[in-house]
Design an enzyme around this catalytic site. Structure first.
Site, PDB file in Angstrom:
ATOM      1  N   HIS A   1      -3.939  10.562 -94.404  1.00  0.00           N
ATOM      2  CA  HIS A   1      -4.007   9.383 -93.540  1.00  0.00           C
ATOM      3  C   HIS A   1      -3.047   9.537 -92.369  1.00  0.00           C
ATOM      4  O   HIS A   1      -1.869   9.881 -92.543  1.00  0.00           O
ATOM      5  CB  HIS A   1      -3.664   8.117 -94.323  1.00  0.00           C
ATOM      6  N   SER A   2      -3.541   9.306 -91.152  1.00  0.00           N
ATOM      7  CA  SER A   2      -2.749   9.367 -89.929  1.00  0.00           C
ATOM      8  C   SER A   2      -2.116  10.760 -89.798  1.00  0.00           C
ATOM      9  O   SER A   2      -2.839  11.753 -89.730  1.00  0.00           O
ATOM     10  CB  SER A   2      -1.709   8.242 -89.930  1.00  0.00           C
ATOM     11  N   MET A   3      -0.797  10.876 -89.776  1.00  0.00           N
ATOM     12  CA  MET A   3      -0.186  12.194 -89.716  1.00  0.00           C
ATOM     13  C   MET A   3      -0.697  13.077 -90.852  1.00  0.00           C
ATOM     14  O   MET A   3      -0.874  14.289 -90.696  1.00  0.00           O
ATOM     15  CB  MET A   3       1.338  12.095 -89.795  1.00  0.00           C
TER      16      MET A   3
ATOM     17  N   ALA B   1      -3.594  13.269 -92.002  1.00  0.00           N
ATOM     18  CA  ALA B   1      -4.891  13.864 -91.672  1.00  0.00           C
ATOM     19  C   ALA B   1      -4.700  15.161 -90.887  1.00  0.00           C
ATOM     20  O   ALA B   1      -5.423  16.143 -91.097  1.00  0.00           O
ATOM     21  CB  ALA B   1      -5.736  12.877 -90.881  1.00  0.00           C
TER      22      ALA B   1
ATOM     23  N   SER C   1      -8.420  10.366 -92.478  1.00  0.00           N
ATOM     24  CA  SER C   1      -8.332   8.907 -92.396  1.00  0.00           C
ATOM     25  C   SER C   1      -7.350   8.466 -91.324  1.00  0.00           C
ATOM     26  O   SER C   1      -6.241   9.003 -91.209  1.00  0.00           O
ATOM     27  CB  SER C   1      -7.892   8.354 -93.762  1.00  0.00           C
TER      28      SER C   1
END
Length: 260
Positions: free
Chosen positions: A95-97, A99, A123
């Site tokens: 998720h975010s970083m 990803a 994500s």
């Protein structure tokens, strides 16, 4: 079925044992995040999926360890910690970083000639080929705090507490430094299916930027849009869990059929 590795080292946390799982999902937290973010997901997917959450240095039980301010260095060390997990199908979720890290780790698996992940879940992050001019100065606590409040990932009351800020800010600064310094390398593609998850009101990811992940794999890509902002995962946990369980079941079945 072969027995799973007994030792995951300092990098991996398994909150819910799933010895009879049919697949393994390695989860990578967001900037400033920790392995415990995925505790609810590990409970929800057990016993079918063995969820392993990555714990970055400098937070929670690794608080005394040096922080890492380079995404390639972080990806190298996580890759070394998971490369031996080959006793069952492996998927990556970031998720975010996380990803971006998942993408880099999947490339490292590929480069090493190891089995590709059965799926990569990206994500809350625009595709690497969709950069923005927006930047947050890792050296400015004021800019970082403004960004955290904008993304609604950390309660404002916690950020207002000086003692808590002293604990959470060092790893957040390090992670933002790593993200801001990271540069996308063109002409490198994954060879696995990619499922992209995004919130329809995420200030950091547009639908088009999320859809651009299709340019980063030779495998099939799908885009799933959920109601919510950058941390739609918390708001839509039941739907997200259902999606992960469904896709992993499909992937395991597909791999089994390919071996028959």
């Amino acid at each position: 079925m072969p027995q799973p590795p007994k030792q995951f080292g300092t990098w991996i946390r398994r909150f819910t044992p799933a010895p009879d799982s049919v697949a393994r999902l390695v989860c990578l937290p967001h900037a400033g995040g920790s392995a415990s973010f995925y505790h609810p997901l590990s409970k929800a997917l057990a016993p079918t999926v063995d969820v392993l959450a990555v714990q970055y240095p400098g937070r929670q039980d690794r608080r005394q360890e040096p922080l890492i301010t380079s995404l390639p260095d972080l990806a190298d060390q996580i890759f070394a910690a998971i490369r031996h997990l080959d006793d069952r199908p492996l998927a990556l979720f970031g998720h975010s970083m996380g990803a971006v890290l998942g993408y880099e780790i999947a490339l490292r698996l590929q480069d090493a000639g190891l089995p590709a992940p059965v799926r990569f879940f990206a994500s809350g992050r625009r595709a690497p080929s969709s950069p923005r001019d927006e930047r947050v100065d890792p050296g400015s606590d004021e800019e970082i705090l403004t960004e955290l409040l904008r993304l609604s990932g950390t309660p404002a009351a916690l950020l207002a507490d000086p003692e808590i800020r002293d604990i959470v800010m060092p790893p957040i600064r390090a992670d933002y430094q790593a993200v801001m310094a990271h540069r996308y390398e063109p002409d490198r593609s994954l060879d696995c299916p990619v499922t992209v998850l995004t919130g329809d009101n995420d200030p950091r990811v547009s639908i088009d930027e999320a859809a651009a992940w299709e340019d980063h794999t030779t495998g099939p890509t799908e885009l799933e849009v959920f109601p919510g902002g950058h941390f739609f995962l918390a708001e839509q946990s039941t739907r997200v869990t259902g999606l992960l369980a469904d896709r992993l079941a499909q992937d395991v079945a597909t791999r089994h059929e390919a071996r028959i």
